[in-house]
Design a protein around this motif. Structure first.
Motif, PDB file in Angstrom:
ATOM      1  N   PHE A   1       0.821  -1.216   0.000  1.00 23.23           N
ATOM      2  CA  PHE A   1       0.000   0.000   0.000  1.00 23.23           C
ATOM      3  C   PHE A   1       0.853   1.264   0.000  1.00 23.23           C
ATOM      4  O   PHE A   1       0.479   2.266  -0.614  1.00 23.23           O
ATOM      5  N   ASP A   2       2.006   1.224   0.653  1.00 25.31           N
ATOM      6  CA  ASP A   2       2.920   2.377   0.598  1.00 25.31           C
ATOM      7  C   ASP A   2       3.377   2.625  -0.834  1.00 25.31           C
ATOM      8  O   ASP A   2       3.357   3.762  -1.314  1.00 25.31           O
ATOM      9  N   ASN A   3       3.795   1.562  -1.510  1.00 24.62           N
ATOM     10  CA  ASN A   3       4.250   1.700  -2.897  1.00 24.62           C
ATOM     11  C   ASN A   3       3.137   2.221  -3.796  1.00 24.62           C
ATOM     12  O   ASN A   3       3.365   3.087  -4.648  1.00 24.62           O
ATOM     13  N   LYS A   4       1.934   1.700  -3.614  1.00 23.38           N
ATOM     14  CA  LYS A   4       0.814   2.127  -4.457  1.00 23.38           C
ATOM     15  C   LYS A   4       0.442   3.583  -4.197  1.00 23.38           C
ATOM     16  O   LYS A   4       0.005   4.291  -5.102  1.00 23.38           O
ATOM     17  N   SER A   5       0.609   4.034  -2.961  1.00 23.60           N
ATOM     18  CA  SER A   5       0.273   5.432  -2.662  1.00 23.60           C
ATOM     19  C   SER A   5       1.241   6.388  -3.365  1.00 23.60           C
ATOM     20  O   SER A   5       0.876   7.512  -3.703  1.00 23.60           O
ATOM     21  N   TYR A   6       2.487   5.925  -3.631  1.00 19.80           N
ATOM     22  CA  TYR A   6       3.436   6.740  -4.399  1.00 19.80           C
ATOM     23  C   TYR A   6       3.095   6.724  -5.884  1.00 19.80           C
ATOM     24  O   TYR A   6       3.387   7.670  -6.600  1.00 19.80           O
ATOM     25  N   GLN A   7       2.476   5.657  -6.339  1.00 18.17           N
ATOM     26  CA  GLN A   7       2.169   5.499  -7.759  1.00 18.17           C
ATOM     27  C   GLN A   7       0.814   6.090  -8.156  1.00 18.17           C
ATOM     28  O   GLN A   7       0.590   6.379  -9.326  1.00 18.17           O
ATOM     29  N   SER A   8      -0.085   6.234  -7.183  1.00 18.69           N
ATOM     30  CA  SER A   8      -1.447   6.661  -7.513  1.00 18.69           C
ATOM     31  C   SER A   8      -1.926   7.760  -6.569  1.00 18.69           C
ATOM     32  O   SER A   8      -1.923   7.579  -5.349  1.00 18.69           O
ATOM     33  N   GLU A   9      -2.374   8.858  -7.156  1.00 17.03           N
ATOM     34  CA  GLU A   9      -2.913   9.955  -6.363  1.00 17.03           C
ATOM     35  C   GLU A   9      -4.205   9.532  -5.657  1.00 17.03           C
ATOM     36  O   GLU A   9      -4.496   9.980  -4.548  1.00 17.03           O
ATOM     37  N   ILE A  10      -4.968   8.654  -6.309  1.00 19.44           N
ATOM     38  CA  ILE A  10      -6.211   8.159  -5.707  1.00 19.44           C
ATOM     39  C   ILE A  10      -5.907   7.472  -4.385  1.00 19.44           C
ATOM     40  O   ILE A  10      -6.504   7.774  -3.349  1.00 19.44           O
TER      41      ILE A  10
END
Length: 197
Positions: A124-133
Motif C-alpha cells: 500500500f505504501d508503494n501504491k500510494s506513491y504510484q497513484s494519487e487516488i
C-alpha cells in the motif's frame, strides 16, 4: 478500471454467488434477481440496503463470465468454487489483483509461504506513491482494505489465518474450470493465485 476501496465494505459472498449464478443460468435478469431477493428474501438478510449490495456486487462479479464457466462453478468441488469466487473478485478489483500478482504470487514463486503484515504495508505504501487516488485514502480506509484482503483470502481457502503467522495455501483447482478460465482470457487471475504459469 480505476482503483477502488470498495472491497473494504463488501464480503466474499460464496453462497450468494452460487445462488445468483444458478439464477443467471436459469435466465433471470439482474432486475428479476433483485426483485426476487427483495420480495422472497432469498439471502436471509434483514436490511434492504444489504440485499441490494449483495445482488449488485455479486451480479457485477459474475456478469463477465460465460455461461459455461458459471455452470462449471456451480458443479465443481467447494475448494475450486471458492477459488472461482476469488477470481470473480479479482476480475472486478484492479488493486486487489495487483496485490495478488505482485505480492501473493511472488511469495509462492520464492517459496516463502508466510504472508506478513509488512507485505501489506509495503504494497500500500508503494501504491500510494504510484497513484494519487490511493495517496488520498485515509489510514482507516487502507486498514479496512488490508483486513478485507486477508478475509477474502481466508474465505477463499488460500490463506490460513488460524495461527499467528498467515500461511499461503496453494489451491488445487478443478482441471475443467482451469481450462475454461484460460480459454476465456481469465488465466492471469488464476495464475495470480496458483502460479501454475
Amino acid at each position: 478500471m480505476k482503483y477502488s476501496a470498495g472491497l473494504a465494505s463488501t464480503s466474499f459472498w460464496f453462497i450468494e454467488s452460487k445462488k445468483i449464478a444458478e439464477l443467471i443460468l436459469e435466465g433471470y435478469s439482474k432486475k428479476e434477481i433483485m426483485e426476487m431477493a427483495l420480495t422472497e428474501n432469498i439471502f436471509q438478510v434483514e436490511r434492504e440496503t444489504r440485499i441490494k449490495q449483495i445482488v449488485n456486487g455479486v451480479y457485477r462479479r459474475l456478469n463477465s463470465f460465460p455461461k459455461e464457466i458459471l455452470e462449471c462453478f456451480i458443479n465443481v468441488d467447494v475448494n475450486s468454487a471458492k477459488v472461482f469466487v476469488l477470481i470473480s473478485i479479482l476480475n472486478n478489483d484492479k488493486l486487489f489483483f495487483e496485490f495478488m500478482h505482485e505480492v501473493f504470487r511472488e511469495h509462492i514463486l520464492l517459496g516463502d509461504f508466510t504472508l506478513k503484515n509488512r507485505d501489506f504495508d509495503i504494497f500500500f505504501d508503494n501504491k500510494s506513491y504510484q497513484s494519487e487516488i490511493i495517496e488520498n485514502w485515509t489510514d482507516d480506509t487502507v486498514a479496512r482494505l488490508k483486513r478485507g484482503y486477508r478475509n477474502m483470502l481466508s474465505e477463499a481457502g488460500v490463506l490460513d489465518t488460524s495461527k499467528k503467522e498467515k500461511v499461503i495455501v496453494v489451491p488445487f483447482v478443478d482441471l475443467k474450470l482451469q481450462q475454461l478460465l484460460e480459454d476465456n482470457d481469465f488465466g492471469p487471475y488464476l495464475f495470480a493465485i496458483t502460479c501454475e504459469k
